[in-house]
Design an enzyme around this catalytic site. Structure first.
Site, PDB file in Angstrom:
ATOM      1  N   LYS A   1       0.850  -1.197   0.000  1.00 12.29           N
ATOM      2  CA  LYS A   1       0.000   0.000   0.000  1.00 12.29           C
ATOM      3  C   LYS A   1       0.882   1.243   0.000  1.00 12.29           C
ATOM      4  O   LYS A   1       1.257   1.758   1.047  1.00 12.29           O
ATOM      5  CB  LYS A   1      -0.934   0.040   1.212  1.00 12.29           C
TER       6      LYS A   1
ATOM      7  N   SER B   1       5.156   7.978  10.028  1.00 13.99           N
ATOM      8  CA  SER B   1       5.386   8.833  11.195  1.00 13.99           C
ATOM      9  C   SER B   1       5.197   8.051  12.500  1.00 13.99           C
ATOM     10  O   SER B   1       4.501   7.032  12.538  1.00 13.99           O
ATOM     11  CB  SER B   1       4.432  10.018  11.159  1.00 13.99           C
ATOM     12  N   THR B   2       5.812   8.549  13.541  1.00 10.80           N
ATOM     13  CA  THR B   2       5.727   7.885  14.844  1.00 10.80           C
ATOM     14  C   THR B   2       4.274   7.878  15.330  1.00 10.80           C
ATOM     15  O   THR B   2       3.810   6.884  15.906  1.00 10.80           O
ATOM     16  CB  THR B   2       6.669   8.584  15.842  1.00 10.80           C
TER      17      THR B   2
ATOM     18  N   GLY C   1       2.463   5.199  13.538  1.00 16.40           N
ATOM     19  CA  GLY C   1       3.013   3.914  13.992  1.00 16.40           C
ATOM     20  C   GLY C   1       2.414   3.480  15.317  1.00 16.40           C
ATOM     21  O   GLY C   1       2.101   2.300  15.523  1.00 16.40           O
TER      22      GLY C   1
ATOM     23  N   GLU D   1       8.982   1.254  11.128  1.00 16.63           N
ATOM     24  CA  GLU D   1      10.136   2.116  10.845  1.00 16.63           C
ATOM     25  C   GLU D   1       9.604   3.540  10.888  1.00 16.63           C
ATOM     26  O   GLU D   1       8.866   3.955  10.009  1.00 16.63           O
ATOM     27  CB  GLU D   1      10.716   1.821   9.460  1.00 16.63           C
TER      28      GLU D   1
ATOM     29  N   CYS E   1      14.059   9.837   7.023  1.00 19.21           N
ATOM     30  CA  CYS E   1      13.953   9.494   8.449  1.00 19.21           C
ATOM     31  C   CYS E   1      15.327   9.437   9.101  1.00 19.21           C
ATOM     32  O   CYS E   1      15.463   9.728  10.282  1.00 19.21           O
ATOM     33  CB  CYS E   1      13.238   8.164   8.588  1.00 19.21           C
TER      34      CYS E   1
ATOM     35  N   GLU F   1      10.774  16.136  14.812  1.00 15.58           N
ATOM     36  CA  GLU F   1      11.178  15.858  13.436  1.00 15.58           C
ATOM     37  C   GLU F   1      10.519  16.877  12.507  1.00 15.58           C
ATOM     38  O   GLU F   1       9.296  16.964  12.433  1.00 15.58           O
ATOM     39  CB  GLU F   1      10.743  14.442  13.059  1.00 15.58           C
TER      40      GLU F   1
HETATM   41  P1  NAD Z   1       2.275   8.832   7.736  1.00 11.42           P
HETATM   42  O1  NAD Z   1       2.452   8.044   8.964  1.00 11.42           O
HETATM   43  O2  NAD Z   1       1.210   9.844   7.718  1.00 11.42           O
HETATM   44  O3  NAD Z   1       1.919   7.868   6.489  1.00 11.42           O
HETATM   45  C1  NAD Z   1       2.754   6.811   6.056  1.00 11.42           C
HETATM   46  C2  NAD Z   1       1.933   5.786   5.308  1.00 11.42           C
HETATM   47  O4  NAD Z   1       1.037   5.156   6.185  1.00 11.42           O
HETATM   48  C3  NAD Z   1       1.067   6.314   4.174  1.00 11.42           C
HETATM   49  O5  NAD Z   1       0.990   5.317   3.171  1.00 11.42           O
HETATM   50  C4  NAD Z   1      -0.292   6.508   4.823  1.00 11.42           C
HETATM   51  O6  NAD Z   1      -1.355   6.415   3.895  1.00 11.42           O
HETATM   52  C5  NAD Z   1      -0.315   5.336   5.777  1.00 11.42           C
HETATM   53  N1  NAD Z   1      -1.061   5.532   7.015  1.00 11.42           N
HETATM   54  C6  NAD Z   1      -1.134   6.633   7.799  1.00 11.42           C
HETATM   55  N2  NAD Z   1      -1.884   6.380   8.889  1.00 11.42           N
HETATM   56  C7  NAD Z   1      -2.272   5.080   8.790  1.00 11.42           C
HETATM   57  C8  NAD Z   1      -3.055   4.214   9.615  1.00 11.42           C
HETATM   58  N3  NAD Z   1      -3.589   4.625  10.760  1.00 11.42           N
HETATM   59  N4  NAD Z   1      -3.229   2.944   9.221  1.00 11.42           N
HETATM   60  C9  NAD Z   1      -2.690   2.500   8.073  1.00 11.42           C
HETATM   61  N5  NAD Z   1      -1.963   3.255   7.240  1.00 11.42           N
HETATM   62  C10 NAD Z   1      -1.754   4.538   7.601  1.00 11.42           C
HETATM   63  O7  NAD Z   1       3.669   9.389   7.441  1.00 11.42           O
HETATM   64  P2  NAD Z   1       4.103  10.339   6.261  1.00 11.42           P
HETATM   65  O8  NAD Z   1       3.867  11.739   6.635  1.00 11.42           O
HETATM   66  O9  NAD Z   1       3.459   9.844   5.025  1.00 11.42           O
HETATM   67  O10 NAD Z   1       5.690  10.006   6.194  1.00 11.42           O
HETATM   68  C11 NAD Z   1       6.650  10.734   6.852  1.00 11.42           C
HETATM   69  C12 NAD Z   1       7.098  10.033   8.120  1.00 11.42           C
HETATM   70  O11 NAD Z   1       7.627   8.740   7.839  1.00 11.42           O
HETATM   71  C13 NAD Z   1       8.213  10.780   8.827  1.00 11.42           C
HETATM   72  O12 NAD Z   1       7.936  10.875  10.201  1.00 11.42           O
HETATM   73  C14 NAD Z   1       9.439   9.899   8.610  1.00 11.42           C
HETATM   74  O13 NAD Z   1      10.450  10.009   9.529  1.00 11.42           O
HETATM   75  C15 NAD Z   1       8.844   8.554   8.560  1.00 11.42           C
HETATM   76  N6  NAD Z   1       9.739   7.659   7.821  1.00 11.42           N
HETATM   77  C16 NAD Z   1      10.424   6.672   8.487  1.00 11.42           C
HETATM   78  C17 NAD Z   1      11.300   5.842   7.807  1.00 11.42           C
HETATM   79  C18 NAD Z   1      12.059   4.752   8.507  1.00 11.42           C
HETATM   80  O14 NAD Z   1      12.501   3.829   7.852  1.00 11.42           O
HETATM   81  N7  NAD Z   1      12.256   4.801   9.802  1.00 11.42           N
HETATM   82  C19 NAD Z   1      11.478   6.001   6.449  1.00 11.42           C
HETATM   83  C20 NAD Z   1      10.776   7.003   5.801  1.00 11.42           C
HETATM   84  C21 NAD Z   1       9.894   7.818   6.500  1.00 11.42           C
END
Ligand code: NAD
Length: 482
Positions: free
Chosen positions: A177, A230-231, A234, A251, A285, A384
């Protein structure tokens, strides 16, 4: 009018019309123009993908193959993706603004990563006979079942590949996804899967938003969730998986510190930080976004970083010379600009950037920005930002004082130390609380486990450990065989 138009999803090996009639326009962050359109995924599309994946799991065609045979199929997938690498790179640049030179490297890196997972199969013992006080036992390792691979917009192809390949190699049926604002490389993954002739049901690719994503996470037909994002998200996902006792790996975000000791070599530090702090326009990240510098070298380092930021080429991400592209979305630019405002109001000293580049009236651009005189309790040191903003903090005293600042963070993803002294570097490396760390550089190593501690996540990707995340143990006791 669009460069790319899709009206179907790839579900279990077939191109399928969406259940709903909504669409999502993909906006180029460089031009603010719509460049693509895809269907809007609904819960019914997710249900269809899960049902196809479950049927494939129950048929056992994929999971019962020898791991090496799955490896051969995944290598074939990598070969097809390789032939599309330039196309993938361009799509990622178009949809989220990753500078083209970086995108080309990153997507090839992702394909290399897929191959390195196949190599790592050799390090996993899939079947082992043991004998103990209760007699002989066969310890088998098999796929965990149906796996959901949820990836964010900041590295759409890389962060899908890092989940899909190990899950397939483990024998799982996989539902990828991608985020629905960065779906274009996911469509290539789907086309490549069709060309590589993966068995029916083994891979689905359904770009979707948060709600459909949440439906996938909570779906009783899913056995494992692998999430990057995002945390905050997560935490919510882990709570759902906890309630259902479903396997999950996360992650998440980071606020990684680079420590410059009093003997730092500036010539080594500056290029590493240019790469490490401003990588992917700071939307990474693992970005080194706090630079902790010994007071005796502080002014010199601040000056060098300000100059380096000033020299960076900000512009059209499709231009090979560009180092800093636009932020991926208007919302992301708003967030970064808000943090720049917070940094100023907290009393940090802006030494470069802080605004929108005057020569780029269109697009979600923000100048590479360096703040000096940052204290670690400021929000720009703790939170962040996910943009091209570096906070430089002075420290007094010993190496332990720098380590304490690095560890005073809710995150623990990456980190770095800069010193020509090996013993001091190793001392610091061993004490910074993070999943990965680099001495005198900024490296993510595909052969070694990658992931975070504390608020940066649970679980590891890359290497054999990345495949482990999708495996379950199955012990078969056979006492009469003794
Ligand atoms: P986000 O958490 O909003 O979304 C990430 C993904 O998860 C998207 O595909 C979104 O549609 C989906 N999503 C969001 N909430 C969900 C839920 N409740 N259930 C299922 N799916 C859901 O994050 P973002 O703003 O898209 O990405 C940026 C963040 O990702 C930053 O905080 C960054 O640090 C982190 N990140 C971490 C890593 C790592 O490997 N540690 C790598 C890249 C990005």
């Amino acid at each position: 009018m669009y460069e790319y138009e899709y009206d179907e999803f790839f579900i279990g090996g077939h191109w399928v019309a969406p259940a709903g009639d909504g669409t999502v326009e993909i906006i180029s962050p460089a031009t603010e123009e719509a460049v693509a359109v895809i269907p809007e995924a609904t819960e019914a599309d997710i249900d269809a993908a899960v049902s196809s994946a479950r049927a494939a799991w129950d048929r056992r065609t994929w999971r019962d193959l020898y791991p090496a045979e799955r490896g051969r199929k995944v290598l074939r997938l990598a070969e097809v993706l390789d032939s599309r690498a330039d196309d993938i790179a361009r799509r990622v640049t178009l949809e989220m603004g990753q500078p083209m030179a970086l995108s080309a490297r990153s997507q090839r890196g992702a394909i290399g990563l897929i191959r390195s997972f196949v190599d790592a199969l050799d390090r996993i013992v899939f079947e082992e006979r043991r004998t103990g006080p209760a007699g002989p036992a066969l310890v088998r390792r098999e796929g965990v079942g149906v796996a959901a691979a949820i990836s964010p917009w900041n590295g759409p192809f890389f962060l899908s590949a890092v989940k899909v390949a190990p899950a397939l190699l483990a024998g799982c049926s996989v539902i990828a996804k991608p985020a629905d604002n960065t779906p274009l490389s996911g469509y290539v993954l789907a086309e490549a899967a069709a060309e590589a002739d993966l068995p029916e049901g083994v891979l689905s690719v359904v770009p979707a938003g948060r709600e459909a994503g949440a439906h996938l996470v909570a779906h009783p037909g899913v056995n494992k969730v692998s999430f990057t994002g995002s945390t905050d998200s997560g935490r919510k996902i882990a709570a759902v998986c906890g309630e259902q006792l479903k396997r999950v790996s996360l992650e998440l975000g980071g606020k990684s510190a680079a420590i410059a000791l009093d003997d730092v070599d500036i010539e080594t530090l500056v290029p590493a930080l240019v790469a490490g702090s401003f990588y992917n326009t700071g939307q990474a990240c693992t970005a080194l976004t706090r630079l902790v510098v010994h007071r005796s070298r502080y002014d010199e380092v601040v000056e060098a970083m300000a100059q380096a930021a000033k020299n960076m080429v900000v512009g059209d991400p499709l231009d090979q010379a560009t180092q800093i592209g636009p932020l991926a979305t208007a919302a992301q630019r708003n967030r970064v600009e808000a943090y720049i405002g917070i940094g100023k109001s907290e009393g940090a000293r802006l030494v470069h950037g802080g605004g929108r580049p005057a020569h780029l009236p269109k697009g979600y651009f923000v100048e590479p920005t360096v703040f000096a005189d940052v204290r670690n309790d400021m929000r720009i040191a703790q939170e962040e930002i996910f943009g091209p903003v570096l906070s430089v903090l002075p420290y007094d005293g010993t190496d332990d004082d720098a380590i304490a600042i690095a560890n005073d963070s809710k995150y623990g993803l990456h980190g770095a130390v800069f010193t020509p002294d090996r013993a001091r570097a190793e001392y610091v490396a061993a004490r910074v609380e993070s999943g990965t760390f680099t001495i005198n550089g900024y490296v993510n190593n595909p052969a070694a486990p990658f992931g975070g501690v504390k608020g940066s996540g649970i679980g590891r990707e890359f290497g054999a450990e990345g495949i482990d995340e999708f495996l379950e143990y199955h012990t078969i006791n056979d006492p009469a065989a003794a």
